[in-house]
Write a protein that holds these residues in place. Sequence first.
Motif, PDB file in Angstrom:
ATOM      1  N   SER A  10       1.473  24.811 -39.835  1.00  0.00           N
ATOM      2  CA  SER A  10       1.216  24.312 -41.190  1.00  0.00           C
ATOM      3  C   SER A  10       1.932  25.127 -42.271  1.00  0.00           C
ATOM      4  O   SER A  10       2.231  24.591 -43.338  1.00  0.00           O
ATOM      5  CB  SER A  10      -0.286  24.250 -41.465  1.00  0.00           C
ATOM      6  OG  SER A  10      -0.848  25.539 -41.367  1.00  0.00           O
ATOM      7  N   SER A  11       2.245  26.379 -41.998  1.00  0.00           N
ATOM      8  CA  SER A  11       2.964  27.186 -42.996  1.00  0.00           C
ATOM      9  C   SER A  11       4.403  26.704 -43.193  1.00  0.00           C
ATOM     10  O   SER A  11       5.058  27.077 -44.166  1.00  0.00           O
ATOM     11  CB  SER A  11       2.949  28.670 -42.608  1.00  0.00           C
ATOM     12  OG  SER A  11       3.758  28.897 -41.473  1.00  0.00           O
ATOM     13  N   ASP A  12       4.898  25.859 -42.277  1.00  0.00           N
ATOM     14  CA  ASP A  12       6.262  25.325 -42.371  1.00  0.00           C
ATOM     15  C   ASP A  12       6.321  23.943 -43.017  1.00  0.00           C
ATOM     16  O   ASP A  12       7.390  23.332 -43.083  1.00  0.00           O
ATOM     17  CB  ASP A  12       6.875  25.245 -40.965  1.00  0.00           C
ATOM     18  CG  ASP A  12       6.966  26.600 -40.302  1.00  0.00           C
ATOM     19  OD1 ASP A  12       7.573  27.505 -40.911  1.00  0.00           O
ATOM     20  OD2 ASP A  12       6.428  26.749 -39.182  1.00  0.00           O
ATOM     21  N   THR A  13       5.200  23.464 -43.503  1.00  0.00           N
ATOM     22  CA  THR A  13       5.122  22.089 -44.014  1.00  0.00           C
ATOM     23  C   THR A  13       6.158  21.799 -45.089  1.00  0.00           C
ATOM     24  O   THR A  13       6.853  20.773 -45.025  1.00  0.00           O
ATOM     25  CB  THR A  13       3.697  21.779 -44.533  1.00  0.00           C
ATOM     26  OG1 THR A  13       2.785  21.893 -43.434  1.00  0.00           O
ATOM     27  CG2 THR A  13       3.613  20.391 -45.139  1.00  0.00           C
ATOM     28  N   GLU A  14       6.296  22.657 -46.077  1.00  0.00           N
ATOM     29  CA  GLU A  14       7.217  22.353 -47.187  1.00  0.00           C
ATOM     30  C   GLU A  14       8.666  22.287 -46.706  1.00  0.00           C
ATOM     31  O   GLU A  14       9.430  21.416 -47.138  1.00  0.00           O
ATOM     32  CB  GLU A  14       7.060  23.357 -48.323  1.00  0.00           C
ATOM     33  CG  GLU A  14       5.680  23.315 -48.987  1.00  0.00           C
ATOM     34  CD  GLU A  14       5.216  21.912 -49.367  1.00  0.00           C
ATOM     35  OE1 GLU A  14       5.999  21.148 -49.954  1.00  0.00           O
ATOM     36  OE2 GLU A  14       4.050  21.575 -49.060  1.00  0.00           O
ATOM     37  N   THR A  15       9.053  23.185 -45.824  1.00  0.00           N
ATOM     38  CA  THR A  15      10.407  23.151 -45.261  1.00  0.00           C
ATOM     39  C   THR A  15      10.610  21.865 -44.474  1.00  0.00           C
ATOM     40  O   THR A  15      11.634  21.193 -44.614  1.00  0.00           O
ATOM     41  CB  THR A  15      10.642  24.378 -44.358  1.00  0.00           C
ATOM     42  OG1 THR A  15      10.442  25.564 -45.120  1.00  0.00           O
ATOM     43  CG2 THR A  15      12.043  24.376 -43.766  1.00  0.00           C
ATOM     44  N   LEU A  16       9.635  21.514 -43.655  1.00  0.00           N
ATOM     45  CA  LEU A  16       9.733  20.286 -42.866  1.00  0.00           C
ATOM     46  C   LEU A  16       9.796  19.050 -43.754  1.00  0.00           C
ATOM     47  O   LEU A  16      10.591  18.135 -43.496  1.00  0.00           O
ATOM     48  CB  LEU A  16       8.559  20.187 -41.889  1.00  0.00           C
ATOM     49  CG  LEU A  16       8.642  21.155 -40.706  1.00  0.00           C
ATOM     50  CD1 LEU A  16       7.288  21.280 -40.027  1.00  0.00           C
ATOM     51  CD2 LEU A  16       9.715  20.711 -39.720  1.00  0.00           C
ATOM     52  N   GLN A  18      11.037  18.788 -46.697  1.00  0.00           N
ATOM     53  CA  GLN A  18      12.387  18.717 -47.260  1.00  0.00           C
ATOM     54  C   GLN A  18      13.368  18.133 -46.235  1.00  0.00           C
ATOM     55  O   GLN A  18      14.151  17.245 -46.546  1.00  0.00           O
ATOM     56  CB  GLN A  18      12.863  20.096 -47.715  1.00  0.00           C
ATOM     57  CG  GLN A  18      14.269  20.105 -48.293  1.00  0.00           C
ATOM     58  CD  GLN A  18      14.423  19.238 -49.525  1.00  0.00           C
ATOM     59  OE1 GLN A  18      13.584  19.251 -50.406  1.00  0.00           O
ATOM     60  NE2 GLN A  18      15.504  18.472 -49.581  1.00  0.00           N
ATOM     61  N   PHE A  19      13.309  18.634 -44.996  1.00  0.00           N
ATOM     62  CA  PHE A  19      14.187  18.118 -43.943  1.00  0.00           C
ATOM     63  C   PHE A  19      13.900  16.648 -43.648  1.00  0.00           C
ATOM     64  O   PHE A  19      14.826  15.854 -43.470  1.00  0.00           O
ATOM     65  CB  PHE A  19      14.040  18.923 -42.656  1.00  0.00           C
ATOM     66  CG  PHE A  19      14.764  20.245 -42.662  1.00  0.00           C
ATOM     67  CD1 PHE A  19      16.090  20.338 -43.033  1.00  0.00           C
ATOM     68  CD2 PHE A  19      14.116  21.401 -42.271  1.00  0.00           C
ATOM     69  CE1 PHE A  19      16.765  21.551 -43.022  1.00  0.00           C
ATOM     70  CE2 PHE A  19      14.767  22.620 -42.253  1.00  0.00           C
ATOM     71  CZ  PHE A  19      16.099  22.702 -42.626  1.00  0.00           C
ATOM     72  N   ASN A  59      18.537  32.692 -37.790  1.00  0.00           N
ATOM     73  CA  ASN A  59      17.199  32.743 -38.395  1.00  0.00           C
ATOM     74  C   ASN A  59      17.073  32.009 -39.723  1.00  0.00           C
ATOM     75  O   ASN A  59      16.128  32.236 -40.475  1.00  0.00           O
ATOM     76  CB  ASN A  59      16.715  34.197 -38.522  1.00  0.00           C
ATOM     77  CG  ASN A  59      16.451  34.803 -37.165  1.00  0.00           C
ATOM     78  OD1 ASN A  59      15.848  34.157 -36.299  1.00  0.00           O
ATOM     79  ND2 ASN A  59      16.900  36.025 -36.966  1.00  0.00           N
ATOM     80  N   GLN A  60      17.998  31.101 -40.013  1.00  0.00           N
ATOM     81  CA  GLN A  60      17.898  30.236 -41.193  1.00  0.00           C
ATOM     82  C   GLN A  60      17.682  28.810 -40.702  1.00  0.00           C
ATOM     83  O   GLN A  60      18.420  28.321 -39.847  1.00  0.00           O
ATOM     84  CB  GLN A  60      19.172  30.309 -42.034  1.00  0.00           C
ATOM     85  CG  GLN A  60      19.152  29.355 -43.215  1.00  0.00           C
ATOM     86  CD  GLN A  60      20.464  29.360 -43.990  1.00  0.00           C
ATOM     87  OE1 GLN A  60      21.290  30.248 -43.849  1.00  0.00           O
ATOM     88  NE2 GLN A  60      20.650  28.336 -44.800  1.00  0.00           N
ATOM     89  N   ALA A  61      16.663  28.140 -41.228  1.00  0.00           N
ATOM     90  CA  ALA A  61      16.366  26.766 -40.822  1.00  0.00           C
ATOM     91  C   ALA A  61      17.508  25.835 -41.214  1.00  0.00           C
ATOM     92  O   ALA A  61      17.943  25.826 -42.365  1.00  0.00           O
ATOM     93  CB  ALA A  61      15.061  26.296 -41.446  1.00  0.00           C
ATOM     94  N   VAL A  62      17.998  25.073 -40.216  1.00  0.00           N
ATOM     95  CA  VAL A  62      19.100  24.136 -40.447  1.00  0.00           C
ATOM     96  C   VAL A  62      18.723  22.712 -40.052  1.00  0.00           C
ATOM     97  O   VAL A  62      19.509  21.789 -40.213  1.00  0.00           O
ATOM     98  CB  VAL A  62      20.381  24.575 -39.710  1.00  0.00           C
ATOM     99  CG1 VAL A  62      20.836  25.946 -40.188  1.00  0.00           C
ATOM    100  CG2 VAL A  62      20.198  24.563 -38.194  1.00  0.00           C
ATOM    101  N   GLY A  63      17.495  22.537 -39.529  1.00  0.00           N
ATOM    102  CA  GLY A  63      17.049  21.222 -39.122  1.00  0.00           C
ATOM    103  C   GLY A  63      15.699  21.301 -38.438  1.00  0.00           C
ATOM    104  O   GLY A  63      15.037  22.341 -38.464  1.00  0.00           O
ATOM    105  N   TYR A  64      15.320  20.188 -37.827  1.00  0.00           N
ATOM    106  CA  TYR A  64      14.035  20.132 -37.130  1.00  0.00           C
ATOM    107  C   TYR A  64      14.104  19.099 -36.017  1.00  0.00           C
ATOM    108  O   TYR A  64      14.979  18.231 -36.003  1.00  0.00           O
ATOM    109  CB  TYR A  64      12.891  19.801 -38.091  1.00  0.00           C
ATOM    110  CG  TYR A  64      12.831  18.354 -38.532  1.00  0.00           C
ATOM    111  CD1 TYR A  64      11.869  17.484 -38.027  1.00  0.00           C
ATOM    112  CD2 TYR A  64      13.741  17.842 -39.450  1.00  0.00           C
ATOM    113  CE1 TYR A  64      11.808  16.156 -38.424  1.00  0.00           C
ATOM    114  CE2 TYR A  64      13.689  16.521 -39.856  1.00  0.00           C
ATOM    115  CZ  TYR A  64      12.724  15.683 -39.338  1.00  0.00           C
ATOM    116  OH  TYR A  64      12.670  14.371 -39.724  1.00  0.00           O
TER     117      TYR A  64
END
Length: 150
Positions: A10-16, A18-19, A59-64
């Motif tokens: 759940s802590s990744d919700t905002e990043t997800l 956006q993707f 270590n940088q999010a580039v997708g999901y």
Amino acid sequence: MEINFKFADSSDTETLIQFIQEFYEYEGLKYDETIIRAALAGILKDGSLGRVWLIQQDNQAVGYIVLTFGYSLEYRGRDAMIDEFYIRETYRGQGVGKKTIQFIENVCQDLGIQAVHLEVERENQKAQNLYRQAGFTDKNRYFLTKWIIP
């Protein structure tokens, strides 16, 4: 270039979110953030539905990628669907997709999943090529959908 996969929570919700919005725009899908947030919260909360990972390069999010679970007699038991798979355009064509598919195959083996499926737009030849190179085959069937709840 190091590719790794962060099991999303759940802590990744905002990043997800956006993707997901970027992916839906790219694919021309209807995007309703309220509905997406609820569905995303469901899978992040209940591991029996599937898994979500952030794809990271250095270590940088580039997708999901989202893997959902099912069961099929035809496919000999537990199966899975790559429900959503998105890599930002600037990171495509660098082997990230291939490594992600290999990662998912390993996850499926570890979970006792017999077959993994995915859906791809007929016009998206680059994605089709990636999937075919990874061993996915066209079953010469149509994937049909009927919405039960509009």
